[in-house]
Enzyme design. Structure first.
Site, PDB file in Angstrom:
ATOM      1  N   HIS A 185       0.856  -1.184   0.000  1.00 56.97           N
ATOM      2  CA  HIS A 185       0.000   0.000   0.000  1.00 56.97           C
ATOM      3  C   HIS A 185       0.890   1.231   0.000  1.00 56.97           C
ATOM      4  CE1 HIS A 185       1.135  -0.531   4.198  1.00 56.97           C
ATOM      5  NE2 HIS A 185       0.909   0.768   4.375  1.00 56.97           N
ATOM      6  N   ASP A 187       0.814   5.204   1.782  1.00 55.90           N
ATOM      7  CA  ASP A 187       0.105   5.915   2.847  1.00 55.90           C
ATOM      8  C   ASP A 187      -0.753   7.020   2.237  1.00 55.90           C
ATOM      9  OD1 ASP A 187       1.301   4.224   4.614  1.00 55.90           O
ATOM     10  OD2 ASP A 187       2.803   5.663   5.313  1.00 55.90           O
ATOM     11  N   HIS A 243       4.757   0.233  -0.147  1.00 60.61           N
ATOM     12  CA  HIS A 243       5.541  -0.546   0.799  1.00 60.61           C
ATOM     13  C   HIS A 243       4.675  -1.640   1.415  1.00 60.61           C
ATOM     14  CE1 HIS A 243       3.893   3.083   2.732  1.00 60.61           C
ATOM     15  NE2 HIS A 243       3.797   2.387   3.853  1.00 60.61           N
ATOM     16  N   ARG A 254       5.910  -8.927  16.071  1.00 59.82           N
ATOM     17  CA  ARG A 254       6.485  -7.666  15.590  1.00 59.82           C
ATOM     18  C   ARG A 254       5.565  -6.522  15.999  1.00 59.82           C
ATOM     19  NH1 ARG A 254       9.692  -5.341  11.469  1.00 59.82           N
ATOM     20  NH2 ARG A 254       8.778  -3.429  10.639  1.00 59.82           N
TER      21      ARG A 254
END
Length: 303
Positions: A185, A187, A243, A254
């Site tokens: 995607h 941002d 990204h 994570r």
């Protein structure tokens, strides 16, 4: 510094920032707070779950697909599966007490946020948010200089910004290295300040040749990237890069903490004067910051 930032924003749209001045204690406290929250039983987390229909998706959630908003990216198989990530979203300027002047017109945003009953969580989260506000303002001044503008050019457009702070938790799994944890995607907004997990890699950006490159993990740094709205604002002089997050194959959980900076709700986003020439005229019609952002949320979370 502004020249260096400008070169990054014109090429990759990503940079690593050190020497940022955010106190270590503030970062340590928010890291401890978000790990404590995501370690709670699922039923406890769901007590502060995002309310159905809330266009800002505030609180806890584990649904949604950010790739749904990225119409310009190639449609890959990863887009068809939900992201395997839990979130907690703090969006203060959607609260009734946060409304100031012209702004929110969708009555569904006028509900108070719900915070987990976890000692220290709210204080740590809000202190970190305040630090991100200051850092985003400093970055906006450097952005202005990089674009050949007055240093304060953006300030009247971000003094009532509509930014959100999203904690992300990727549960431990046994997926192979390279498996998608957060779909590709770009941002949506102005700029993103990301505190990434220093224990492992996993964040990748796609270069102009279609290759996926690992973002280095540099202790004490923030990952900064520009969003679709700023790319539009700069007439695509600056790039909003696709990204994703992938598994490292280590079977570990994570965490990450992105701050999504968004201009004032009523800010009109139109081509910055220094970003258009007779040979490269404005490519986009003006949009209003707030409605633009709400449309992205509604698409991503099927609201």
């Amino acid at each position: 510094m502004a020249d260096a930032i400008g070169r990054c924003c014109e090429t990759s749209g990503f940079l690593l920032l050190v020497g940022h001045g955010v106190p270590d204690q503030v970062i340590d406290d928010v890291n401890r707070a978000l790990r404590g929250f995501f370690a709670l039983p699922q039923a406890i987390k769901e007590q502060v779950g995002a309310q159905p229909g809330d266009p800002l998706a505030r609180g806890f959630s584990s649904a949604g697909n950010l790739a749904a908003t990225n119409a310009g990216a190639d449609v890959e198989a990863e887009h068809r599966a939900p992201d395997r990530v839990e979130k907690f979203v703090h969006f203060p300027l959607g609260n009734p007490e946060g409304v100031d002047g012209p702004g929110w017109t969708d009555e569904r945003v006028f509900v108070a946020e719900r915070w987990p009953e976890l000692p220290g969580f709210r204080v740590a989260y809000q202190r970190y948010y305040a630090e991100m506000e200051g850092l985003a303002t400093e970055l906006s001044r450097l952005f202005a200089l990089a674009l050949g503008l007055r240093e304060d050019w953006f300030e009247a457009l971000i003094d009532r910004h509509n930014s959100n702070l999203m904690a992300n938790y990727y549960p431990a799994d046994d997926r192979p290295a390279g498996d998608i944890r957060l779909s590709q995607h770009s941002d949506w907004g102005n700029l993103t300040i990301l505190l990434q997990d220093e224990s492992q890699r996993g964040l990748q950006v796609r270069d102009d040749r279609g290759r996926w490159l690992d973002v280095p993990v540099v202790p004490g740094s923030f990952v900064i990237n520009i969003g679709d709205l700023l790319a539009r604002w700069t007439n695509d002089r600056w790039v909003s890069t696709v990204h994703r997050v992938v598994s490292t194959g280590a079977g570990r959980e994570r965490f990450s903490l992105p701050f999504f900076h968004q201009p004032n709700y009523d800010a009109v986003i139109e081509c910055i004067p220094t970003c258009a020439t007779p040979d490269h005229p404005a490519r986009y019609e003006p949009v209003v910051s707030g409605p633009y952002l709400l449309d992205k949320f509604k698409l991503a979370y099927a609201l």
